[in-house]
Design a protein around this motif. Sequence first.
Motif, mmCIF file in Angstrom:
data_model
loop_
_atom_site.group_PDB
_atom_site.id
_atom_site.type_symbol
_atom_site.label_atom_id
_atom_site.label_comp_id
_atom_site.label_asym_id
_atom_site.label_seq_id
_atom_site.Cartn_x
_atom_site.Cartn_y
_atom_site.Cartn_z
ATOM 1 N N ASP A 1 0.834 -1.214 0.000
ATOM 2 C CA ASP A 1 0.000 0.000 0.000
ATOM 3 C C ASP A 1 0.864 1.258 0.000
ATOM 4 O OD1 ASP A 1 -2.191 -1.584 0.098
ATOM 5 O OD2 ASP A 1 -2.836 -1.005 2.127
ATOM 6 N N GLU A 2 0.368 2.278 -0.703
ATOM 7 C CA GLU A 2 1.054 3.563 -0.657
ATOM 8 C C GLU A 2 0.660 4.303 0.624
ATOM 9 O OE1 GLU A 2 0.082 6.430 -3.715
ATOM 10 O OE2 GLU A 2 2.083 7.313 -3.556
ATOM 11 N N VAL A 3 1.638 4.845 1.328
ATOM 12 C CA VAL A 3 1.339 5.605 2.544
ATOM 13 C C VAL A 3 2.008 6.969 2.488
ATOM 14 C CG1 VAL A 3 0.962 3.631 4.087
ATOM 15 C CG2 VAL A 3 3.270 4.546 3.792
ATOM 16 N N GLN A 4 1.411 7.900 3.219
ATOM 17 C CA GLN A 4 1.943 9.247 3.278
ATOM 18 C C GLN A 4 2.308 9.580 4.722
ATOM 19 O OE1 GLN A 4 -0.795 12.298 1.932
ATOM 20 N NE2 GLN A 4 0.906 13.617 1.337
ATOM 21 N N VAL A 5 3.436 10.275 4.907
ATOM 22 C CA VAL A 5 3.879 10.674 6.248
ATOM 23 C C VAL A 5 3.404 12.104 6.502
ATOM 24 C CG1 VAL A 5 5.868 10.927 7.772
ATOM 25 C CG2 VAL A 5 5.968 9.305 5.856
ATOM 26 N N LEU A 6 2.681 12.297 7.587
ATOM 27 C CA LEU A 6 2.227 13.639 7.935
ATOM 28 C C LEU A 6 2.925 14.083 9.217
ATOM 29 C CD1 LEU A 6 -1.599 13.326 7.226
ATOM 30 C CD2 LEU A 6 0.166 14.321 5.770
ATOM 31 N N PRO A 7 3.272 15.358 9.379
ATOM 32 C CA PRO A 7 2.897 16.450 8.494
ATOM 33 C C PRO A 7 3.809 16.671 7.284
ATOM 34 C CG PRO A 7 3.914 17.320 10.485
ATOM 35 C CD PRO A 7 3.884 15.835 10.621
ATOM 36 N N SER A 8 4.909 15.937 7.093
ATOM 37 C CA SER A 8 5.850 16.277 6.014
ATOM 38 C C SER A 8 5.243 16.090 4.628
ATOM 39 C CB SER A 8 7.124 15.426 6.154
ATOM 40 O OG SER A 8 6.891 14.116 5.660
ATOM 41 N N GLY A 9 4.371 15.108 4.454
ATOM 42 C CA GLY A 9 3.711 14.913 3.164
ATOM 43 C C GLY A 9 4.429 13.945 2.240
ATOM 44 N N ARG A 10 5.625 13.442 2.641
ATOM 45 C CA ARG A 10 6.359 12.490 1.813
ATOM 46 C C ARG A 10 5.589 11.183 1.688
ATOM 47 N NH1 ARG A 10 11.921 13.014 1.775
ATOM 48 N NH2 ARG A 10 11.824 11.272 0.300
ATOM 49 N N THR A 11 5.751 10.499 0.547
ATOM 50 C CA THR A 11 5.046 9.226 0.376
ATOM 51 C C THR A 11 6.034 8.085 0.136
ATOM 52 O OG1 THR A 11 4.785 9.557 -1.987
ATOM 53 C CG2 THR A 11 2.973 10.298 -0.590
ATOM 54 N N SER A 12 5.552 6.871 0.456
ATOM 55 C CA SER A 12 6.329 5.662 0.207
ATOM 56 C C SER A 12 5.345 4.494 0.162
ATOM 57 C CB SER A 12 7.365 5.458 1.317
ATOM 58 O OG SER A 12 8.139 4.292 1.052
ATOM 59 N N ARG A 13 5.887 3.282 0.081
ATOM 60 C CA ARG A 13 5.020 2.094 0.120
ATOM 61 C C ARG A 13 5.413 1.200 1.283
ATOM 62 N NH1 ARG A 13 1.594 1.387 -3.985
ATOM 63 N NH2 ARG A 13 1.951 2.811 -5.721
ATOM 64 N N VAL A 14 4.434 0.425 1.764
ATOM 65 C CA VAL A 14 4.707 -0.492 2.883
ATOM 66 C C VAL A 14 5.473 -1.700 2.344
ATOM 67 C CG1 VAL A 14 3.712 -1.962 4.658
ATOM 68 C CG2 VAL A 14 2.649 0.238 4.127
ATOM 69 N N LYS A 15 6.679 -1.912 2.885
ATOM 70 C CA LYS A 15 7.534 -3.014 2.436
ATOM 71 C C LYS A 15 7.242 -4.281 3.249
ATOM 72 C CE LYS A 15 12.510 -3.878 2.483
ATOM 73 N NZ LYS A 15 13.742 -3.167 2.910
ATOM 74 N N ALA A 16 7.037 -4.106 4.539
ATOM 75 C CA ALA A 16 6.766 -5.272 5.395
ATOM 76 C C ALA A 16 6.017 -4.826 6.635
ATOM 77 C CB ALA A 16 8.083 -5.949 5.795
ATOM 78 N N ILE A 17 5.242 -5.755 7.183
ATOM 79 C CA ILE A 17 4.526 -5.493 8.441
ATOM 80 C C ILE A 17 4.918 -6.593 9.418
ATOM 81 C CG2 ILE A 17 2.266 -5.239 9.557
ATOM 82 C CD1 ILE A 17 1.107 -4.571 6.789
ATOM 83 N N TRP A 18 5.412 -6.210 10.569
ATOM 84 C CA TRP A 18 5.882 -7.189 11.560
ATOM 85 C C TRP A 18 5.044 -7.129 12.821
ATOM 86 C CZ3 TRP A 18 9.436 -10.662 10.111
ATOM 87 C CH2 TRP A 18 10.259 -10.333 9.005
ATOM 88 N N LEU A 19 4.642 -8.311 13.288
ATOM 89 C CA LEU A 19 4.022 -8.440 14.599
ATOM 90 C C LEU A 19 4.981 -9.327 15.389
ATOM 91 C CD1 LEU A 19 1.238 -7.884 16.168
ATOM 92 C CD2 LEU A 19 0.760 -10.259 15.650
ATOM 93 N N GLY A 20 5.842 -8.711 16.190
ATOM 94 C CA GLY A 20 6.930 -9.479 16.783
ATOM 95 C C GLY A 20 7.805 -9.997 15.656
#
Lengths: 283, 425
Positions: free
Chosen positions: B266-285
């Motif tokens: 998924d594409e995500v945006q960082v606020l307040p800076s506004g930069r965007t990237s994509r989720v590379k991995a999601i870790w639960l432990g």
Amino acid sequence: MLREVAGQCANPVLLFSGGKDSVCLLRLAEMAFRPARFPFPLLHVDTGHNYPEVVAFRDRRAAELGERLLVRSVEDSIREGKVVLGHPLEPRNKHQSVTLLDAIAEFGFDACIGGARRDEEKARAKERVFSFRDEFGQWDPKNQRPELWSLYNARIRRGENIRAFPISNWTELDVWQYIARERLALPSIYFAHRRLVVRRAGAMVPVTEVTPSRPGDLVEEVSVRFRTVGDITCTAPVESSATTVEEIVVETATTTVTERGATRLDDQTSDASMEQRKKEGYF
Amino acid sequence: MISAAEQLSAPLDLGLLRFLTCGSVDDGKSTLIGRLLVDTRSVLADALSAIERTSKRRGHAGVDLSLLTDGLSAEREQGITIDVAYRYFSTGRRKYIIADAPGHEQYTRNMVTAGSTAHLAVVLVDARKGVLTQTRRHACIAHQLGIPHLVVAVNKMDLVGWSEQVFDRIQADALAVAARLGIEDVRFIPMSALAGDMVVERGDHLGWWHGPTLLEVLERTPAAHVEGAEPFRFPVQWVCRPHSEAHHDFRGFAGRVESGGVAVGDEVQVLPSGRTSRVKAIWLGDVALREAVGEQSVLLQLEDEVDVSRGDLLVRPAEAPAPVREVEAMLCWLAERPLSLVRRYLVRHTTREIRAQVTGIAWRLDLTALEQVPAEGLAMNDLGRVSLRLAQPIAADRYAEVRATGAFIVIDEASNDTVAAGMIL
């Protein structure tokens, strides 16, 4: 919550006794911070009256995790004259407060993370998740910060302290279910084993060096397990044949006696004894 | 990899319902909670026998169930509940956390505290007294806090001869209040916490009532995280940089999914800076997930080296709230020292702390008349609409839409106390 402590406090510490609640805390810390190291050391305030199995487990677990374990002992506080015992074999739980406050001062900890739960005792039902303590470690039930949503306020002045309780909302059953789900290792005395005990005032007292049998006592060998593992002199086992976590979950779900009612000989002194100890700086 | 749904079958997540109980003094709230605990067999034998002894010593005819919940000795001396207490019980189908808020007028702050995490509110009404100012106040605060479900428990039916007419009149009065406040989901239950009718068991006295018992309502209330599709909101709590041999360049962003969900890619945006990237991995432990959903605490890795720190908010670009430096909010003042319009305070919004000043008070809510009245200031327990100016922009939602990113607390730097609860409008 652990991350909020790490994010807001400069020098926190996690209290790890080897008991089941603090075993859950360590697992939560792994979930919160791995693959990095924990942003805090572990601390155990040793009463000197702990079961050797628990102390060995404590050291083994800290080593496995590769985290720093600090141990400060009530014995030292006694030697330094900071704690004066009324009786050489009296329960030392209440004296832990002195040693803990000294350790906080020694290392400059601004937050202590503990495994206390609100369901343990009535006085704890109103405890905050982030509990504010003054420079004497005192808990003033009338001067606690309101806690809204999950917005915790850990701001303090120098010398003051935050006690953070991440598993505040868990019950004894939740703890056992979590241990089962995560397959967490525990000290062996949590599981059924045969032990010499005597029965006093409705509770079973294990026969040990610091709790010897008295003349006229009927010493029996019974299959027991511990529901809490604290100071030997005030932690009693319950009769049980549960040798696995799953069996303990079943026993816990169907028990008829509270965790502290059956097993903590020190809380029964008065209805308000926990509140009193907390005001003095106890967890 | 395992799915998010499998992870959610945790003992603590499975259908947990947090609810709030509120009532005036002597409405029998402590007795009701005691009744719920006893009749769901959540009170163990030793605790029950302890209160039996105390009841006998004090000369009560039966067992005084309110003794189960009145915890602190300061309260027991005064015979009233002065702070929010939390109780736990489970029925086998569901686990419950009760936040027990005291009923005094001066304890609006306690009710706001208890209600901030609640998903349902039980408002007690004494059948002999009917709808009081206090009842209106409780309903109004519950509504302001956005608690989606309201139950009016008409208690002490035993003292009005189990009269259906009395219940009908109270229901009509309360419905009028609910309509005026704009409360949509409100239910009524006649009961006697003392005798036990319609709490857990139906009892023998209220044969004319065909609606559910209190426990049945609780069992059927939907849990928080299954309601509706919400925008993805991920406040960053902590940046994970192990600096170890094995994870030399690892950079993960730890936090809790406060709303919506996110999946790898998924594409995500960082606020307040506004930069965007994509989720590379999601870790639960140490477990890699395909997706993370509401209330999960996870670690996100992004494709690009974007600058992210504690206090930032990750969102989807299409759902991004515009960062603002001026907000309108409902403020509940919690501290003894009243709000000052000349001082600066700290606002904690998600994981971010910003200096702020209240620049104006539009009105205060008169909780007796349920009217907006002009106000010069806000004192403890006041609820009012204010304008705030912030030193830095925040990415906020309306509280009514997303609780976690619409709520904030106000901290007084002089005392470090939490002095107000805020809900962005």
